[in-house]
Design an enzyme around this catalytic site. Structure first.
Site, mmCIF file in Angstrom:
data_model
loop_
_atom_site.group_PDB
_atom_site.id
_atom_site.type_symbol
_atom_site.label_atom_id
_atom_site.label_comp_id
_atom_site.label_asym_id
_atom_site.label_seq_id
_atom_site.Cartn_x
_atom_site.Cartn_y
_atom_site.Cartn_z
ATOM 1 N N ASP A 149 0.847 -1.182 0.000
ATOM 2 C CA ASP A 149 0.000 0.000 0.000
ATOM 3 C C ASP A 149 0.892 1.245 0.000
ATOM 4 O O ASP A 149 1.886 1.296 0.728
ATOM 5 C CB ASP A 149 -0.884 -0.012 1.254
ATOM 6 C CG ASP A 149 -2.308 0.443 0.962
ATOM 7 O OD1 ASP A 149 -2.468 1.575 0.489
ATOM 8 O OD2 ASP A 149 -3.236 -0.332 1.229
ATOM 9 N N ASP A 171 -3.182 4.728 -2.333
ATOM 10 C CA ASP A 171 -4.268 5.314 -1.558
ATOM 11 C C ASP A 171 -4.646 6.707 -2.087
ATOM 12 O O ASP A 171 -3.776 7.561 -2.260
ATOM 13 C CB ASP A 171 -3.784 5.423 -0.106
ATOM 14 C CG ASP A 171 -4.917 5.650 0.863
ATOM 15 O OD1 ASP A 171 -5.829 4.808 0.919
ATOM 16 O OD2 ASP A 171 -4.892 6.679 1.573
ATOM 17 N N GLU A 175 -6.185 4.062 -6.125
ATOM 18 C CA GLU A 175 -7.506 4.170 -5.497
ATOM 19 C C GLU A 175 -8.036 5.567 -5.800
ATOM 20 O O GLU A 175 -7.416 6.562 -5.417
ATOM 21 C CB GLU A 175 -7.410 3.949 -3.991
ATOM 22 C CG GLU A 175 -8.801 3.800 -3.374
ATOM 23 C CD GLU A 175 -8.930 4.383 -1.981
ATOM 24 O OE1 GLU A 175 -9.865 4.024 -1.280
ATOM 25 O OE2 GLU A 175 -8.085 5.242 -1.606
ATOM 26 N N HIS A 216 -11.518 -3.266 2.623
ATOM 27 C CA HIS A 216 -11.468 -2.930 4.053
ATOM 28 C C HIS A 216 -12.269 -1.674 4.402
ATOM 29 O O HIS A 216 -12.403 -1.351 5.578
ATOM 30 C CB HIS A 216 -10.011 -2.755 4.473
ATOM 31 C CG HIS A 216 -9.373 -1.579 3.796
ATOM 32 N ND1 HIS A 216 -9.143 -1.525 2.434
ATOM 33 C CD2 HIS A 216 -8.962 -0.387 4.286
ATOM 34 C CE1 HIS A 216 -8.611 -0.368 2.126
ATOM 35 N NE2 HIS A 216 -8.487 0.349 3.228
ATOM 36 N N ASP A 217 -12.767 -0.950 3.376
ATOM 37 C CA ASP A 217 -13.556 0.260 3.622
ATOM 38 C C ASP A 217 -15.047 0.051 3.382
ATOM 39 O O ASP A 217 -15.845 0.974 3.591
ATOM 40 C CB ASP A 217 -13.117 1.391 2.673
ATOM 41 C CG ASP A 217 -11.724 1.903 2.955
ATOM 42 O OD1 ASP A 217 -11.285 1.829 4.118
ATOM 43 O OD2 ASP A 217 -11.075 2.374 2.007
HETATM 44 O O1 TEU Z 1 -9.858 5.406 1.519
HETATM 45 C C1 TEU Z 1 -10.235 6.519 0.798
HETATM 46 C C2 TEU Z 1 -11.654 6.873 0.753
HETATM 47 O O2 TEU Z 1 -11.961 7.991 0.441
HETATM 48 C C3 TEU Z 1 -12.720 5.951 1.054
HETATM 49 O O3 TEU Z 1 -12.533 4.656 0.763
HETATM 50 C C4 TEU Z 1 -13.172 6.177 2.446
HETATM 51 O O4 TEU Z 1 -12.302 5.652 3.380
HETATM 52 C C5 TEU Z 1 -14.476 5.520 2.651
HETATM 53 O O5 TEU Z 1 -15.296 5.803 1.598
HETATM 54 C C6 TEU Z 1 -15.090 6.063 3.880
HETATM 55 O O6 TEU Z 1 -16.284 5.439 4.022
HETATM 56 C C7 TEU Z 1 -8.492 5.210 1.710
HETATM 57 C C8 TEU Z 1 -8.246 3.965 2.532
HETATM 58 O O7 TEU Z 1 -8.661 2.844 1.804
HETATM 59 C C9 TEU Z 1 -8.912 4.104 3.853
HETATM 60 O O8 TEU Z 1 -8.839 2.943 4.628
HETATM 61 C C10 TEU Z 1 -8.261 5.266 4.562
HETATM 62 O O9 TEU Z 1 -8.922 5.514 5.769
HETATM 63 C C11 TEU Z 1 -8.267 6.529 3.717
HETATM 64 O O10 TEU Z 1 -7.896 6.309 2.367
HETATM 65 C C12 TEU Z 1 -7.274 7.530 4.266
HETATM 66 O O11 TEU Z 1 -5.980 7.071 4.066
#
Ligand code: TEU
Length: 587
Positions: A102, A202, A256, A328-329
């Site tokens: 990541d 990310d 992402e 994971h989100d």
């Molecule tokens: O996530 C970015 C993001 O904008 C979304 O996936 C958000 O976390 C989600 O929609 C909220 O409901 C990335 C990572 O995957 C996430 O785990 C982190 O918290 C975020 O960036 C910050 O680094």
């Protein structure tokens, strides 16, 4: 040039996402670790996956579970050390499984040395972040944080505001500063030199902000997003990163990118775009949100199909799709898009069938291959995620919140919160699902006695064994490179499509008429009720044979057939061996 003429391992791969904190704990502290993952590498090999994307394991105060990095070149103590990481890499590589790390470079932790020096205005570090001076009573603009509340915090030490699009402990780096970009590129080279096979990047589409940081439209969803999502210089920065660090096509670079359109995605990927391998688009997992994720409705199947079909077609010639329904989100896909009661098993298999038979690269999130579901969160104390806690706390702090609204908040959290994905991997029916000998950092889903690896492996009918077949199906070039055509777009419960690949008999794609055509027909019933599928007149079924189904069904499709609840069928023309010219290193 056709895509088939440009084969590369990551187009033909299935990637498995490991959230290390919740995967396997080897030392009894309740937190998963690298040794726990090393002990389970054979499990991944048995599933047949080609690569692992590892969520952040870098040194971090864990304000956002490792997405707040304090040292990019160190492993957090909770997970082990660099020797463990090297052993993990070697154990994976020994089994021809690649390792994707990541990359979190929109922001760092506030404990990162760069931020510490920046807040003291030490030399060049002073300009590593977005600082704005002004009255401590009024933030520089109206931008909101993705996690709720203003995107600005006031730092008493520097006596200035700093920008954080996520938590206040995740200050945004200032990418306009060339020194910041060089630091990031150096760090990426450092990891590539250590033998990794790619990066998952990310929020890479949030690194550029509109110059002058103007106010955003307060009525347009997340306030300010038009100034920091796909911002003005983002393609310049990503292009520079690709030129400087990622010019080897063998390195998987998946960005992402929340809020991207097909056209944006082409810019990040396409033959003349920035050159990322692919992006994670969000349209198919956010289309039913109203203002934000907490008011997600019931996703409509025709709309879901329309969106996925648009992405399939849109990136057919320029670019490449990623295929995922959870990570994971996101909540667990069976709970969100399937049916996690009576038809848990069937719908888990059906959703897996979808992500493994569309064009693109499938990403399997840990536990998905067991049909893991959302978990009940009985009280605030059961939650761990900063985003969910902020949401609940805002409701508690608001004197206007009444009982009915509390009930809505609870329902929304249960349906959508990220902790749904983060409950421990369920290995056995022993205490804590065999995840840890200690107290798990987050509660285990109470269904672990029924849903676990040990049980799934012993049951030939399990979701796990079905996934092994799905992963194996991706050996067919037809499913990797074939053209996509959506059937019955308006049907309210059936998702049906064909994949077609024409060959000249040497394994290469051919456009001439008269060459053998390989074809797949996929029919999925997204409903608790049975449904009848009628094949359109212009779609031939000659030569199609059953390859995979989640129920007992005929070996050969008729032109009309009945599907039971959550039934999935994949029919294929026989594999004549033409698909054997795989990339030499392909697992
Ligand atoms: O996530 C970015 C993001 O904008 C979304 O996936 C958000 O976390 C989600 O929609 C909220 O409901 C990335 C990572 O995957 C996430 O785990 C982190 O918290 C975020 O960036 C910050 O680094």
């Amino acid at each position: 040039m056709s895509r088939r003429d440009d084969p590369v391992w990551w187009k033909e791969a299935v990637v498995y996402q490991v959230y290390p904190k919740s995967f396997a704990d080897s030392d009894g502290d309740g937190v998963g670790d690298l040794q726990g993952l090393i002990d389970r590498v054979d499990y991944l090999d048995d599933l047949g996956v080609d690569a692992v994307w590892l969520n952040p394991v870098y040194e971090s105060p864990q304000a956002d579970n490792g997405y707040d990095i304090s040292d990019y070149r160190a492993i957090d103590d909770a997970y082990g050390d660099m020797d463990d990481w090297e052993r993990l890499r070697d154990e994976l590589h020994d089994r021809d499984i690649r390792l994707i790390m990541d990359l979190v470079v929109n922001h760092t932790s506030d404990e990162h040395e760069w931020f510490q020096r920046s807040r003291r205005e030490e030399g060049e570090y002073a300009d590593y972040y977005h600082w704005v001076e002004g009255s401590p009573d009024e933030p520089p603009n109206n931008w909101q944080s993705v996690f709720g509340g203003p995107a600005w915090s006031y730092d008493d030490e520097r006596e200035a505001w700093y920008l954080h699009l996520f938590d206040e402990r995740q200050p945004d780096l200032d990418w306009t500063n060339p020194a910041v970009r060089e630091e990031v590129f150096d760090m990426m080279r450092w990891w590539l030199d250590r033998g990794i096979d790619g990066f998952r990047m990310d929020v890479i589409n949030m690194i550029s902000k509109t110059e002058g940081l103007p106010d955003g439209d307060p009525d347009a969803g997340l306030t300010g997003a038009e100034h920091f999502m796909n911002g003005p210089r983002v393609h310049e920065y990503v292009g520079e990163m690709v030129d400087e660090v990622l010019d080897d096509e063998e390195v998987l670079a998946v960005g992402e990118t929340p809020g991207v359109s097909v056209e944006d995605a082409k810019q990040y990927v396409g033959p003349d775009g920035d050159g990322l391998s692919m992006v994670f688009q969000f349209e198919h997992v956010t289309f039913d949100h109203d203002e934000h994720k907490w008011d997600a409705g019931d996703p409509s199947l025709p709309e879901f199909k329309r969106i996925l079909a648009k992405w399939q077609r849109g990136l057919a010639d320029d670019g490449w799709n990623s295929l995922y329904l959870n990570n994971h989100d996101q909540p667990r896909m069976v709970s969100r898009f399937g049916s996690d009661g009576e038809y848990r098993r069937e719908s888990a298999k059906l959703l897996g069938t979808l992500t493994h038979t569309l064009g693109g690269t499938p990403f399997v999130y840990q536990g998905e291959e067991l049909g893991m579901t959302n978990a009940p969160f009985e009280s605030r104390e059961d939650l761990r995620d900063v985003e969910a806690l902020n949401y609940v706390d805002a409701a508690i702090a608001d004197p206007e919140t009444d009982a009915e609204e509390y009930a809505d908040v609870r329902e929304a959290v249960e349906a959508m919160c990220r902790d749904n994905a983060r409950t421990p991997m369920q290995w056995t029916d022993e205490e804590h699902a065999g995840f840890t000998d200690g107290d798990p950092w987050i509660g285990v889903n109470p269904n672990y006695a029924e849903v676990n690896v040990e049980r799934a492996r012993a049951d030939p009918d399990s979701v796990f064994h079905y996934y092994r077949e799905l992963v194996a199906l991706r050996d067919r070039d037809l499913l990797v490179y074939g053209d996509f055509e959506l059937l019955a777009p308006d049907h309210p419960s059936l998702f049906a499509y064909t994949r077609t690949l024409e060959r000249d008999g040497t394994g290469r794609e051919a456009g001439d008429s008269g060459v053998p055509t390989e074809r797949a027909l996929v029919v999925l019933n997204f409903d608790d009720e049975p449904a009848t599928f009628d094949l359109p007149d212009d779609v031939a079924v000659d030569g199609l044979e059953l390859a995979l189904a989640n129920d007992d069904v005929p070996e050969v499709p008729g032109r009309s057939f009945d599907l039971g609840p959550w039934e999935a069928r994949v029919y294929l023309t026989p594999d004549d061996g033409a698909a054997t010219d795989r990339h030499p290193d392909q697992h």
